[in-house]
Design an enzyme around this catalytic site. Structure first.
Site, PDB file in Angstrom:
ATOM      1  N   HIS A 128       0.825  -1.207   0.000  1.00 18.07           N
ATOM      2  CA  HIS A 128       0.000   0.000   0.000  1.00 18.07           C
ATOM      3  C   HIS A 128       0.860   1.257   0.000  1.00 18.07           C
ATOM      4  CE1 HIS A 128      -3.349   2.578   1.989  1.00 18.07           C
ATOM      5  NE2 HIS A 128      -3.362   2.691   0.681  1.00 18.07           N
TER       6      HIS A 128
ATOM      7  N   ARG B 172      -7.804  -0.560  -8.497  1.00 19.36           N
ATOM      8  CA  ARG B 172      -7.435  -1.620  -7.554  1.00 19.36           C
ATOM      9  C   ARG B 172      -8.408  -1.594  -6.377  1.00 19.36           C
ATOM     10  NH1 ARG B 172      -2.835   1.533  -8.430  1.00 19.36           N
ATOM     11  NH2 ARG B 172      -1.198   0.620  -9.746  1.00 19.36           N
TER      12      ARG B 172
ATOM     13  N   ARG C 217     -11.026  -4.019 -10.952  1.00 19.95           N
ATOM     14  CA  ARG C 217     -10.555  -5.380 -10.715  1.00 19.95           C
ATOM     15  C   ARG C 217     -11.151  -5.902  -9.417  1.00 19.95           C
ATOM     16  NH1 ARG C 217      -4.216  -5.967 -10.343  1.00 19.95           N
ATOM     17  NH2 ARG C 217      -4.552  -4.919  -8.339  1.00 19.95           N
TER      18      ARG C 217
ATOM     19  N   GLU D 181      -2.131 -12.883 -16.746  1.00 19.69           N
ATOM     20  CA  GLU D 181      -0.903 -12.744 -15.961  1.00 19.69           C
ATOM     21  C   GLU D 181      -0.312 -14.096 -15.585  1.00 19.69           C
ATOM     22  OE1 GLU D 181      -1.948 -10.444 -12.524  1.00 19.69           O
ATOM     23  OE2 GLU D 181      -3.919 -11.372 -12.365  1.00 19.69           O
TER      24      GLU D 181
ATOM     25  N   ASP E 256       3.063  -9.396 -13.118  1.00 18.20           N
ATOM     26  CA  ASP E 256       2.981 -10.790 -12.699  1.00 18.20           C
ATOM     27  C   ASP E 256       3.358 -11.736 -13.834  1.00 18.20           C
ATOM     28  OD1 ASP E 256       2.438 -10.785  -9.993  1.00 18.20           O
ATOM     29  OD2 ASP E 256       0.291 -10.523 -10.265  1.00 18.20           O
TER      30      ASP E 256
ATOM     31  N   CYS F   8      -1.659  -3.191 -18.337  1.00 18.62           N
ATOM     32  CA  CYS F   8      -1.755  -2.328 -17.160  1.00 18.62           C
ATOM     33  C   CYS F   8      -0.592  -2.529 -16.203  1.00 18.62           C
ATOM     34  CB  CYS F   8      -3.085  -2.540 -16.431  1.00 18.62           C
ATOM     35  SG  CYS F   8      -3.324  -4.212 -15.828  1.00 18.62           S
TER      36      CYS F   8
END
Length: 753
Positions: A361, A468, A504, A602, A626, A673
């Site tokens: 975060h 997110r 997402r 991903e 990822d 992204c």
């Protein structure tokens, strides 16, 4: 041997300074290996030579006087090859060189190991024996382990400037971590120590010694009261023997045992928390080394008492960060978002953390705020860094401690160039993202924080390519309810309406934990994360889907993205839950349209299931971060292997090109992204490959837009063809830099070495 190794390491780590650590190490190694000589040679980059720094067994007068080039003599050979050298008859080796000052002609056997820290050779550790002896595998393994331990000690010494030999550089040190937010900064360190962490208390010189002593005594007295009260509360519930432990604690807190020793340290020039930490650590290290099991167990008691006293010291005068110097670089074991929020933005130059990852975060917030950040920086000597002058390079994940004047001047020039470029690019941010030959490449933004939803940003983008949803979950103390989520999503959808917003579904696991929903796994990146979690907890996913749908009423700009998809079945299950949510809301007289649904590509398995996925979803979005780490088998947040993580790896670029081609064949829109989309060179490659849109963090938009506006689509396609024929990441990067330099766009790229 393992027990000996453990004790030597404890003694070395507990040494007061580097000289004491080296002296302890060579003596303990000689005794443990039953050999005649143990010596340490330090590499000095200024004179490009190995200098004898410490020895037991050779002539002590040779210390600081004997030096050799890399490759010269047996010690130089170990440094040159960066591998151990084990010889039974050393003088017979063709590289043997006699140094008269050392008297080493008397010694036959030789075992030397290199000392390496983060791929940099720091020195050589050597043992020698007068009679011929072939050191066995256990000896070699022991010395290699000691060399690895010494590497960390040396790195700390370099960072703290405690290398005091006149032949050595003036304390400049470099540490490497994970680049979490780009940019560069020059400033002074402000160490953030968590409450009651004895190992993270910074060194500070007290301004009022007597006041520090009063604080100490008051804190100790408060702990005595706490222990006395605890003993009284438990008097009727525990045995007399167990109750006696409370009296032991009281004795340990007595004047003679603790207070006087800490007071002495304060008078030597250390503030109360630092003095307490020094004394407690010394007692703990001593107790952990003794042979008596009972006394070893008392180390935990001393540590606990120290933490209790420290907590009161920090509570009364906590390391309150109420005064920040200009250009403060916040450094800590783990920096929280709350800590970040305490710092005035105009004074914050950068962030460095021993723990954390590029998707934590605080990293997300740092990127949104444009703060250079490096995380996962292991081996940082936190207590010794307070106030140190540093250069932080967020592009390459580097921290230079006590930099030279030349290096600081170089980085000042780079920072000035970046600022000038930002000022120039700001003037074209409202212009379309269109190539010279008229091809429009929509640019979208990744969001997740309130800071991302400014009005000016909306004019410059084509929508939100990735919202997110886990970020609000990460800052909450529980799973947000449906109404709370609806409000959050409505704010986001309204802020960007009528532009599309791709939300997402909850993507936790891996390195993104929720404090109230911990996931502990041996290998979290290959474990329970993304859609695997939410399908196992449909009650969580259903609340989220309902909230998204409610929030989209009357706006109809919602798109839903499913993360970490591996199997087609997962998509089918998620779509069934979406249809059920729409049906339930309809029964509640809440009419909503079915949003467009996409999957994140991903996991490499999805590359081979595109036809089946295309039958079920409306669009694809490539999570290049990822996808890169899974294709390369590299944890991008592990600083020890982060150098292997490279989105410009030929395998990654080939996979990306194939995805664009397959999506075009299937007639499905496809976007990117990940961080590759926010790199100007990467964006040009993705443009040439045929991706339909790019989504990135807001600070990356100006450079990417500038690059796209200055090339043609044909030129970008040609760049792709040239690049796909290259075999190494270095070759790819060199070619991209050369081509952008030819197009006069190299200034848009991060600075190179």
């Amino acid at each position: 041997m393992l027990e000996v190794l453990r004790r030597v390491i404890q003694e070395v780590n507990g040494a007061r300074n580097l000289d004491a650590a080296l002296a302890t190490m060579v003596r303990r190694i000689r005794k443990a290996m039953r050999t005649d000589v143990c010596s340490f040679y330090l590499y000095d980059p200024e004179i490009e030579a190995l200098v004898l720094m410490e020895t037991i067994g050779l002539n002590s007068q040779a210390v600081g006087q004997v030096s050799m080039r890399v490759g010269e003599g047996l010690v130089g050979l170990v440094a040159e090859r960066e591998e151990p050298l084990n010889l039974e008859d050393a003088p017979a080796h063709p590289r043997f060189r006699y140094f008269e000052e050392t008297g080493e002609e008397r010694f036959s056997s030789f075992l030397g190991v290199p000392i390496i820290h983060q791929r940099r050779m720091l020195g050589v550790l050597v043992v020698q024996q007068s009679e011929k002896r072939r050191y066995d595998e256990e000896d070699e393994a022991f010395l290699i382990t000691m060399g690895a331990q010494l590497a960390g000690v040396l790195a700390h010494a370099l960072a703290t400037g405690s290398l005091s030999r006149p032949t050595l550089p003036g304390g400049q040190a470099q540490f490497t971590g994970v680049a979490a937010s780009p940019g560069m900064a020059i400033g002074n360190v402000v160490v953030v120590a968590p409450l009651a962490d004895l190992n993270s208390v910074p060194d500070l010189v007290p301004t009022d010694v007597e006041y520090e002593i009063v604080r100490l005594k008051e804190a100790i007295e408060r702990v005595r009261e706490e222990i006395r009260a605890a003993g009284e509360r438990l008097a009727n519930r525990i045995s007399a023997q167990e109750l006696a432990l409370f009296e032991v604690y009281q004795q340990m807190l007595s004047e003679a045992a603790l207070s006087q020793e800490v007071e002495k340290r304060i008078r030597e020039g250390q503030w109360a928390p630092g003095a307490l930490a020094d004394v407690v650590r010394r007692h703990v290290q001593y107790l952990e080394r003794v042979d008596d099991d009972y006394l070893r167990e008392r180390a935990a008691d001393v540590r606990d008492l120290g933490r209790r006293v420290l907590a009161h010291l920090q509570e009364e005068s906590p390391q309150v960060l109420d005064h920040f110097p200009d250009n403060a670089v916040l450094v800590g074991d783990e920096i929280s978002v709350a800590t970040l929020g305490e710092v005035p933005r105009e004074r914050l130059a950068g962030l460095v953390s021993v723990r954390g990852s590029s998707t934590s975060h605080v990293a997300i917030l740092a990127r949104a705020m444009g703060i250079p950040t490096v995380l996962g920086m292991v081996d940082l000597p936190l207590p010794r860094l307070s106030g140190a002058r540093v250069i932080l390079d967020g592009h390459r994940g580097r921290l230079f401690v006590r930099p030279s004047a030349e290096l600081e001047s170089h980085y000042r020039s780079l920072i000035a160039e970046e600022q000038a470029l930002s000022d120039v690019l700001e003037h074209e941010q409202d212009l379309p993202s269109e190539t010279r030959d008229g091809h429009v490449m929509p640019l979208m933004v990744n969001t997740g924080l309130a800071i991302d939803t400014s009005i000016s940003l909306r004019r410059r983008i084509s929508g939100v390519g990735l919202y997110r949803t886990e970020v609000p979950f990460m800052v909450a103390e529980r799973f947000p309810g449906e109404q709370e989520q609806t409000r959050l999503y409505r704010d986001q959808l309204e802020s960007f309406s009528p532009l599309p917003v791709v939300m997402r579904t909850l993507d936790i696991g891996g390195d993104k934990d929720l404090p109230y929903f911990p996931i502990e796994e041996a290998n979290p990146f290959l474990g329970w994360r993304g859609i695997r979690v939410t399908l196992d907890h449909p009650e969580v996913l259903m609340v989220q889907l309902r909230a998204m749908l409610r929030a989209s009423q009357g706006l109809d700009n919602l798109q839903v993205l499913l993360p970490m998809v591996t199997n087609v079945d997962e998509v089918d299950d998620a779509l069934r839950l979406l249809d059920r949510a729409i049906l339930e809301l309809g029964e509640e007289q809440v009419e909503v349209r079915r949003p467009r649904v996409g999957v994140m590509l991903e996991v490499p398995a999805t590359l081979y299931q595109l036809d089946a996925l295309a039958e079920r979803v409306d669009f694809f979005s490539v999570g290049s971060n990822d996808l890169t780490q899974y294709l390369l088998a590299v944890d991008r947040n592990n600083p020890r292997v982060a150098g292997l993580y490279d989105p410009f790896h030929p395998a990654v670029l080939c996979a990306m090109s194939r995805l664009a081609e397959e999506a075009a064949r299937l007639g499905k829109p496809i976007s990117v992204c990940g961080e590759l989309a926010g790199d100007p060179a990467g964006a040009l490659l993705l443009l040439g490959m045929g991706f339909d849109s790019l989504s990135m963090n807001a600070p990356s938009l100006p450079r990417v837009r500038a690059a796209i506006r200055r090339v043609s689509l044909d030129a970008a396609r040609g760049l792709v063809q040239e690049t796909l024929g290259l075999n190494t990441p270095r070759a790819v990067r060199d070619h991209l830099f050369g081509r952008l330099e030819e197009w006069q766009l190299s200034h848009l790229l991060p600075p190179r070495d």
